[in-house]
Design a protein around this motif. Structure first.
Motif, PDB file in Angstrom:
ATOM      1  N   CYS A  85     -53.677   1.710 -38.570  1.00 34.36           N
ATOM      2  CA  CYS A  85     -52.683   2.778 -38.545  1.00 34.36           C
ATOM      3  C   CYS A  85     -51.503   2.436 -39.450  1.00 34.36           C
ATOM      4  N   ASN A  87     -48.633   4.137 -39.320  1.00 35.23           N
ATOM      5  CA  ASN A  87     -47.398   4.664 -38.726  1.00 35.23           C
ATOM      6  C   ASN A  87     -46.770   3.658 -37.783  1.00 35.23           C
ATOM      7  N   CYS A  89     -45.136   3.953 -34.303  1.00 39.03           N
ATOM      8  CA  CYS A  89     -44.821   4.771 -33.130  1.00 39.03           C
ATOM      9  C   CYS A  89     -44.429   3.757 -32.062  1.00 39.03           C
ATOM     10  N   CYS A  92     -46.884   2.752 -29.002  1.00 39.62           N
ATOM     11  CA  CYS A  92     -48.335   2.607 -29.161  1.00 39.62           C
ATOM     12  C   CYS A  92     -48.750   1.208 -29.608  1.00 39.62           C
TER      13      CYS A  92
HETATM   14  S1  SF4 Z   1     -49.793   6.868 -31.743  1.00 39.96           S
HETATM   15 FE1  SF4 Z   1     -50.543   4.867 -32.375  1.00 39.96          FE
HETATM   16  S2  SF4 Z   1     -52.456   5.278 -33.419  1.00 39.96           S
HETATM   17 FE2  SF4 Z   1     -51.340   7.212 -33.289  1.00 39.96          FE
HETATM   18  S3  SF4 Z   1     -50.214   7.344 -35.189  1.00 39.96           S
HETATM   19 FE3  SF4 Z   1     -48.846   6.348 -33.709  1.00 39.96          FE
HETATM   20  S4  SF4 Z   1     -49.166   4.160 -33.983  1.00 39.96           S
HETATM   21 FE4  SF4 Z   1     -50.852   5.212 -34.972  1.00 39.96          FE
END
Ligand code: SF4
Length: 371
Positions: A85, A87, A89, A92
């Motif tokens: 990933c 991103n 977040c 997560c």
């Molecule tokens: S929720 Fe987790 S898997 Fe989904 S985009 Fe965010 S970091 Fe990535």
């Protein structure tokens, strides 16, 4: 072309929140007495004032669900294809700043995972990935769907938002359902939880269900990540979104899910606590407002809650879930996206459903009907 954004911008978070928290018992009683409920009634039914009517709401929810869906619960399992990933977040385990071993399943590994799910009896699979656009992209999804479509009657996906054309390709490949969660509809708070990566683009995510609808996907699933913001206000906006989509892309079916923030490696604590009683109220409010809505409960929830909610309003349940790529057979110890709470096997869940007088449905859709 207009999208949900044009509806959304007419609302103000604080005003909606005030309306919810200032609802009176009289308004709840009047909403409950209506045969056909609108979005305003939904707002009233998720208010603190409605909590004292929970028993009545649960009974009504049970009757409506039985009338529309019969005494059935659809069974599905998530299959995590990748934890790559790009991103960040903050809630997560797969977040880019989390130093974990990254893994994307190969064809061979997918085959092993599929075999394990088939052994457990599943005919409905939900493919899940993080957001790694160079490696885990539309080409990877199409290849995976092509590989497994002989094994499953129903394939759903929960992957990064993509373009309308790419959703059309998924549709043509045989994908039945696409799930996308806004996480929170609170724009400023969204920014704090998603500081980096493509997901930090709030508007692109907000308009994703429009692209899915335009692509003609059979079923669209929405939800918010409960725990990031005030669940009542967030759920009102989620219902507003569903309402708009149902009116605009009326050929598609809709589902709602209720992921509550769960522990995972290196993540934050929930900002807002949602008790079991609150979740029950929310499920009933959705059902009373929208008789056709499919309601899904995952293994994030505890055993007692899941057992008790079966006759009250849910229509589908995951079981025996693993939230790590290769979690069923290939790499059972790899890091999970979040911890599951109900770890019972699919067989055990099916038995409980049956004991409650309901029928576990492993497949409700035959590919031949999709032609
Ligand atoms: S929720 Fe987790 S898997 Fe989904 S985009 Fe965010 S970091 Fe990535």
């Amino acid at each position: 072309m207009s999208t949900f954004a044009s509806v959304f911008e007419k609302y103000n978070w604080d005003e909606v929140q005030n309306l919810i928290y200032n609802t009176t018992s009289k308004e709840v009683e009047s909403a409950l007495a209506k045969t056909k409920k609108n979005l305003n009634d939904f707002l009233v039914l998720i208010s603190p004032a409605a909590q004292q009517y929970l028993e009545q709401m649960a009974q009504m929810s049970h009757q409506l669900t039985k009338k529309r869906f019969g005494k059935t619960i659809q069974m599905y399992a998530p299959m995590y294809l990748s934890n790559e990933c790009q991103n960040i977040c903050t809630y997560c385990g797969f977040s880019l700043d989390n130093k974990i071993k990254r893994k994307t399943l190969t064809d061979k590994e997918i085959e092993l995972e599929v075999a394990e799910l088939k052994k457990a009896g599943f005919d409905h699979v939900l493919l899940v990935t993080g957001e790694a656009n160079y490696t885990v992209n539309i080409n990877y999804f199409l290849k995976a769907v092509e590989q497994i479509k002989k094994d499953f009657a129903n394939i759903s996906v929960e992957v990064q938002p993509i373009s309308q054309e790419e959703y059309e390709q998924l549709h043509d490949a045989g994908v039945h359902t696409v799930l996308v969660y806004q996480e929170t509809y609170h724009r400023e708070v969204y920014k704090q939880y998603h500081p980096k990566g493509k997901k930090s683009n709030y508007d692109f995510r907000l308009e994703t269900p429009d692209r899915i609808g335009k692509a003609g996907i059979h079923k669209i699933g929405l939800g918010v990540l409960l725990g990031l913001e005030d669940w009542r206000t967030d759920s009102f906006f989620n219902a507003l979104h569903l309402d708009y989509l149902q009116k605009t892309y009326w050929r598609s079916k809709y589902s709602v899910s209720f992921p509550r923030l769960r522990p995972a490696e290196g993540i934050i604590e929930p900002n807002f606590i949602m008790e079991d009683r609150d979740l029950l109220q929310l499920i009933c409010a959705y059902r009373l407002w929208n008789e056709d809505l499919e309601i899904s409960i995952s293994t994030r929830e505890n055993e007692k809650f899941r057992d008790n909610i079966i006759p009250i309003g849910v229509t589908s349940m995951s079981a025996g879930s693993k939230t790590n790529p290769g979690g069923y057979a290939v790499d059972v110890e790899s890091l999970e996206q979040f911890e599951t709470s109900d770890e019972r096997s699919a067989f055990e869940i099916a038995k409980i459903i049956t004991q409650k007088g309901y029928e576990p449905i492993w497949k409700d859709w035959d590919r031949s009907y999709m032609l």
